[in-house]
Each structure stands twice: as structure tokens, then as C-alpha cells.
Design a protein around this motif. Structure first.
Motif, PDB file in Angstrom:
ATOM      1  N   TYR A 274     -15.553-105.154  58.477  1.00 23.12           N
ATOM      2  CA  TYR A 274     -16.053-105.456  57.140  1.00 23.12           C
ATOM      3  C   TYR A 274     -16.783-106.796  57.149  1.00 23.12           C
ATOM      4  O   TYR A 274     -16.380-107.731  57.846  1.00 23.12           O
ATOM      5  N   PRO A 275     -17.851-106.914  56.348  1.00 26.33           N
ATOM      6  CA  PRO A 275     -18.568-108.191  56.228  1.00 26.33           C
ATOM      7  C   PRO A 275     -17.852-109.120  55.255  1.00 26.33           C
ATOM      8  O   PRO A 275     -17.019-108.685  54.462  1.00 26.33           O
ATOM      9  N   PRO A 276     -18.180-110.423  55.295  1.00 27.37           N
ATOM     10  CA  PRO A 276     -17.456-111.408  54.495  1.00 27.37           C
ATOM     11  C   PRO A 276     -17.826-111.431  53.025  1.00 27.37           C
ATOM     12  O   PRO A 276     -17.064-111.939  52.209  1.00 27.37           O
ATOM     13  N   GLY A 277     -18.990-110.937  52.665  1.00 26.18           N
ATOM     14  CA  GLY A 277     -19.452-111.033  51.288  1.00 26.18           C
ATOM     15  C   GLY A 277     -20.881-110.556  51.199  1.00 26.18           C
ATOM     16  O   GLY A 277     -21.409-109.956  52.139  1.00 26.18           O
ATOM     17  N   PRO A 278     -21.576-110.845  50.105  1.00 24.08           N
ATOM     18  CA  PRO A 278     -22.905-110.260  49.877  1.00 24.08           C
ATOM     19  C   PRO A 278     -24.022-110.809  50.747  1.00 24.08           C
ATOM     20  O   PRO A 278     -25.138-110.309  50.674  1.00 24.08           O
ATOM     21  N   ARG A 279     -23.762-111.797  51.594  1.00 25.12           N
ATOM     22  CA  ARG A 279     -24.826-112.287  52.480  1.00 25.12           C
ATOM     23  C   ARG A 279     -25.108-111.283  53.601  1.00 25.12           C
ATOM     24  O   ARG A 279     -26.157-111.316  54.217  1.00 25.12           O
ATOM     25  N   ILE A 280     -24.149-110.396  53.908  1.00 22.71           N
ATOM     26  CA  ILE A 280     -24.374-109.282  54.830  1.00 22.71           C
ATOM     27  C   ILE A 280     -24.009-107.994  54.110  1.00 22.71           C
ATOM     28  O   ILE A 280     -22.889-107.861  53.606  1.00 22.71           O
ATOM     29  N   ILE A 281     -24.939-107.073  54.052  1.00 17.36           N
ATOM     30  CA  ILE A 281     -24.682-105.763  53.467  1.00 17.36           C
ATOM     31  C   ILE A 281     -24.997-104.720  54.531  1.00 17.36           C
ATOM     32  O   ILE A 281     -26.072-104.732  55.136  1.00 17.36           O
ATOM     33  N   ILE A 282     -24.041-103.831  54.773  1.00 14.62           N
ATOM     34  CA  ILE A 282     -24.180-102.832  55.827  1.00 14.62           C
ATOM     35  C   ILE A 282     -24.285-101.445  55.207  1.00 14.62           C
ATOM     36  O   ILE A 282     -23.484-101.069  54.350  1.00 14.62           O
ATOM     37  N   LYS A 283     -25.270-100.694  55.654  1.00 12.73           N
ATOM     38  CA  LYS A 283     -25.446 -99.307  55.255  1.00 12.73           C
ATOM     39  C   LYS A 283     -25.407 -98.422  56.502  1.00 12.73           C
ATOM     40  O   LYS A 283     -25.907 -98.812  57.558  1.00 12.73           O
ATOM     41  N   ILE A 284     -24.838 -97.238  56.375  1.00 15.86           N
ATOM     42  CA  ILE A 284     -24.887 -96.241  57.439  1.00 15.86           C
ATOM     43  C   ILE A 284     -25.860 -95.167  56.970  1.00 15.86           C
ATOM     44  O   ILE A 284     -25.644 -94.527  55.936  1.00 15.86           O
ATOM     45  N   ILE A 285     -26.927 -94.971  57.721  1.00 15.53           N
ATOM     46  CA  ILE A 285     -28.045 -94.165  57.231  1.00 15.53           C
ATOM     47  C   ILE A 285     -28.393 -93.017  58.172  1.00 15.53           C
ATOM     48  O   ILE A 285     -28.034 -93.019  59.358  1.00 15.53           O
ATOM     49  N   LYS A 286     -29.088 -92.047  57.605  1.00 11.16           N
ATOM     50  CA  LYS A 286     -29.703 -90.983  58.394  1.00 11.16           C
ATOM     51  C   LYS A 286     -31.145 -91.382  58.658  1.00 11.16           C
ATOM     52  O   LYS A 286     -31.857 -91.798  57.746  1.00 11.16           O
ATOM     53  N   LEU A 287     -31.564 -91.249  59.882  1.00 10.97           N
ATOM     54  CA  LEU A 287     -32.953 -91.527  60.216  1.00 10.97           C
ATOM     55  C   LEU A 287     -33.726 -90.224  60.267  1.00 10.97           C
ATOM     56  O   LEU A 287     -33.339 -89.283  60.949  1.00 10.97           O
ATOM     57  N   SER A 288     -34.822 -90.157  59.517  1.00 10.93           N
ATOM     58  CA  SER A 288     -35.702 -88.996  59.570  1.00 10.93           C
ATOM     59  C   SER A 288     -37.008 -89.408  60.228  1.00 10.93           C
ATOM     60  O   SER A 288     -37.248 -90.580  60.511  1.00 10.93           O
ATOM     61  N   LYS A 289     -37.864 -88.435  60.465  1.00 14.89           N
ATOM     62  CA  LYS A 289     -39.091 -88.716  61.210  1.00 14.89           C
ATOM     63  C   LYS A 289     -40.213 -89.240  60.325  1.00 14.89           C
ATOM     64  O   LYS A 289     -41.225 -89.726  60.818  1.00 14.89           O
ATOM     65  N   ASN A 290     -40.054 -89.122  58.990  1.00 17.99           N
ATOM     66  CA  ASN A 290     -41.118 -89.653  58.136  1.00 17.99           C
ATOM     67  C   ASN A 290     -40.977 -91.155  57.999  1.00 17.99           C
ATOM     68  O   ASN A 290     -39.981 -91.752  58.405  1.00 17.99           O
ATOM     69  N   ASN A 291     -41.963 -91.783  57.409  1.00 20.29           N
ATOM     70  CA  ASN A 291     -41.985 -93.245  57.305  1.00 20.29           C
ATOM     71  C   ASN A 291     -41.705 -93.750  55.897  1.00 20.29           C
ATOM     72  O   ASN A 291     -41.866 -94.926  55.625  1.00 20.29           O
ATOM     73  N   GLY A 292     -41.323 -92.861  55.005  1.00 24.84           N
ATOM     74  CA  GLY A 292     -41.089 -93.267  53.630  1.00 24.84           C
ATOM     75  C   GLY A 292     -39.669 -93.745  53.416  1.00 24.84           C
ATOM     76  O   GLY A 292     -38.854 -93.835  54.347  1.00 24.84           O
TER      77      GLY A 292
END
Length: 365
Positions: A274-292
Motif C-alpha cells: 500500500y502507498p503512504p497517501g495521495p502523493r502515490i496513487i496506484i491503478k491496476i489496468i488493462k492495456l489495449s492496443k489503441n492509444n486512447g
């Protein structure tokens, strides 16, 4: 410690950081240029964390190509003596530069570790052995700050150049010889000094343990692990070998700082950071082939995806930084350094398989 973000929500802190980096006269040249290229008014159009997708994925190679002053708001450059610089380890092949103010550095590394470690009964006043990179790598400076916070002398340390060993295959003779050189240095210190705390990587912690007797291992009362992925089977083995030690793994890097395992692992030794506070925000994302913006779609809890970091510091703003690792999105948890919020955790991060095969140079760190 009095953090500026202590009583601010994620979005409040974000808007404050944007006001500094996108200030027309005193902001960061790199980000003001990005704003012009995109044709947007960042301070008006980005109001919350999700709006950061408007900026697209962070081009982290820019941190290798441009002077660090391009990323630091001009107003902060009036006091350069308070800025700490560092370089990444070059795992992706490109060494990148970063910067922290002195207070940000302590918030990102030593202070968060100290608060978490005290809660988990990590030992104080014992001598430390630091077996990880020094020189331009921020991890050594963080080890010195951590040890001082625990009321002891600066750590005993070894010579460790991660870029050199990454030139060789792990099965090659040069790699094995360099690793042997690292272990020899550690064993010399452990045989002559009263060491109670190790700060090193999982690989080195295991290699050292195999050379020590049970009584020697029992002298180790605290271990901080970092620098490399920690898988459950390795975590369990290290815990078994160092049965007298409080073990606290960390996940992070030079560019954004440190996240920590707040609570002991479950019985299967799954590790959640876990991060210490709002200075680091972590997201777990799906990567797709488009650039949007859809390229950065967040996964559901319990699903695995790529790790994406937002670093929201006054000195450096790094949004949508897609890491080399993949991890499982874990349920949010409140941390003691942040009074008013909680954040998602990341479970069992490890190098993304396609990157590991194609582009990464991994070694002992």
C-alpha cells in the motif's frame, strides 16, 4: 511528521500539484509544453484522478532524454540545495533521472517505513547491513535515513553495481562470479560485525541465509526486502530461514518512491503493498492496443493487470506511468500516515512476462 497532504483528499492534493506544475510563469517546462501540444487547459479540465487520462500514458523515456530541470517547477529551482537527484537501475535498458525535495524524500522512503515498521515491532538500535546498490541509486540514501530513524549508525554496506551484472545472463559465468563477489562481501561483514538488520533483495537474502548457520541467522531480527519481485514461495522460504526476524517487504522504485506491506502476509504468503497517501496513487489496468483513454482501463478487484502509477509531488509530477510489472488489484486499506483516505493495494506484483522475455535486463536488483 507534518505532511502537506495529510488532511487532503486525493483530488484536493491533485489540484494543488497541478497548480504548481502548470503555473504559466513558474511551472515545469516539460508539462507546460505537453499542455500546449495537447491543446488543453489542465487546471480547468483535470479536476479528479480519473481526468489524468486526458494526458495519456507518461513517456518515461523523457526522464532519460531531458535535463531534470525540465520537470521541476521553476519556483522550486530557486532553492536547489533542497533537491535530491537519483538515477534508476536501468532494468529496461534506459537509465532515467528523478528528483525529490528533502521532505518528499523522507515522506516517500524513511518516514513511511519507520511508522509502518514500529507498528510491526521492527527492532531498533541494531546495526544494519545494506546489500543493494549505492552511488546514484536512491535506495542507499533511503537506507541511511531509515537506520538513523531507528536510532542507529549508518548501515554497513557493500559495493554493488546493478548495471554491470545486468549485462550478463543469469546462467553465465560472469553473472555467477559477480553474485559470488556480492555474497562474499556480505559474509565478511556478517562474520566481523554485530548485524541485527538486513536491507537487501530477496535473492541476496536467500543466498546469504544458505551460507549462515542457524545461530547466525537467528541474530537477524529485522529484514527489509526490496528491489526485486517477491513471490509467495520465496517469501515463505525467507521467513522460515530467518525465523527470528520481523520481515517487511517493500515495492517501489527510484521514480516514485516506496509502498509497503502494512500487515503480515496471509498463510499462503501473498504480499500486498500500500502507498503512504495521495502523493502515490496506484491503478491496476488493462492495456489495449489503441492509444486512447480506454488503454488505461482499470481492472476489477481480484483481477490482474499492469501496474500504473501517478506520482503527485511538488518536485515531480509523473501521471499515468505504466510500470513493467503486473499485479492483482487488492481491496483498499487505510494507512496510518494518511488520516482521511484509503487506497487500493497491489498483490503479488511481478515482471510482466512479455516484457521479461523481450526487453528487460534483470539481475540481482
Amino acid at each position: 511528521m507534518n505532511y502537506k497532504w495529510h488532511n487532503k483528499s486525493q483530488n484536493e492534493w491533485l489540484r494543488y500539484i497541478l497548480s504548481i506544475h502548470f503555473h504559466q510563469e513558474e511551472g515545469a517546462p516539460y508539462w507546460l509544453n505537453i499542455q500546449r501540444k495537447l491543446g488543453i487547459d489542465v487546471q480547468k479540465e483535470i479536476e479528479c484522478i480519473d481526468d489524468l487520462l486526458l494526458l495519456g500514458p507518461m513517456d518515461e523515456t523523457a526522464l532519460a532524454k531531458y535535463p531534470i530541470e525540465e520537470f521541476i517547477p521553476r519556483i522550486l529551482l530557486k532553492n536547489k540545495s533542497q533537491i535530491i537527484t537519483a538515477e534508476s537501475g536501468g532494468t529496461t535498458g534506459t537509465v532515467k533521472h528523478t528528483a525529490y525535495s528533502l521532505s518528499e524524500f523522507r515522506e516517500a522512503f524513511s518516514e513511511f517505513f519507520y511508522i509502518t515498521a514500529v507498528q510491526r515491532n521492527f527492532p531498533g538500535h541494531l546495526n544494519w547491513l545494506f546489500a543493494a546498490p549505492s552511488g546514484p541509486h536512491i535506495i542507499h540514501r533511503s537506507a541511511m535515513e531509515m537506520a538513523a530513524r531507528f536510532g542507529t549508525m549508518t548501515p554497513f554496506a557493500i559495493d554493488f553495481d546493478p548495471r554491470w551484472i545486468k549485462k550478463f545472463s543469469p546462467n553465465s559465468m560472469p553473472f555467477k562470479r559477480y553474485k559470488s563477489h556480492i555474497i562474499e562481501q556480505c559474509l565478511r561483514i556478517l562474520s566481523t560485525q554485530e548485524i541485527g538488520v538486513l536491507f537487501t533483495t530477496p535473492d541476496i537474502a536467500l543466498s546469504i541465509a544458505e551460507e549462515l548457520s542457524p545461530s547466525q541467522r537467528n541474530k537477524i531480527r529485522g529484514i527489509h526486502l526490496g528491489g526485486m519481485p517477491l513471490m509467495p514461495d520465496i517469501y515463505e522460504k525467507i521467513t522460515s530461514l530467518y525465523s527470528s526476524a520481523v520481515i517487511i517487504p517493500g515495492y517501489g522504485n527510484t521514480l516514485f518512491g516506496l509502498t509497503l506491506e502494512i500487515s503480515p502476509p496471509d498463510r499462503n504468503f501473498n504480499v500486498v503493498y500500500y502507498p503512504p497517501g495521495p502523493r502515490i496513487i496506484i491503478k491496476i489496468i488493462k492495456l489495449s492496443k489503441n492509444n486512447g483513454p480506454a488503454k488505461l482501463q482499470e481492472v476489477e478487484y481480484g483481477e490482474r493487470g499492469r501496474v500504473m502509477i501517478h506520482r503527485l509531488d511538488e518536485t515531480l509530477f509523473l501521471p499515468n506511468l505504466i510500470e513493467r510489472d503486473e499485479a492483482e488489484r487488492a481491496l483498499p486499506l487505510k494507512v496510518s500516515t494518511w488520516d482521511i483516505g484509503s487506497q487500493d493495494g497491489i498483490k503479488n506484483p511481478k515482471t510482466s512476462p512479455e516484457l521479461k522475455e523481450a526487453t528487460l535486463r534483470e539481475g540481482l536488483y
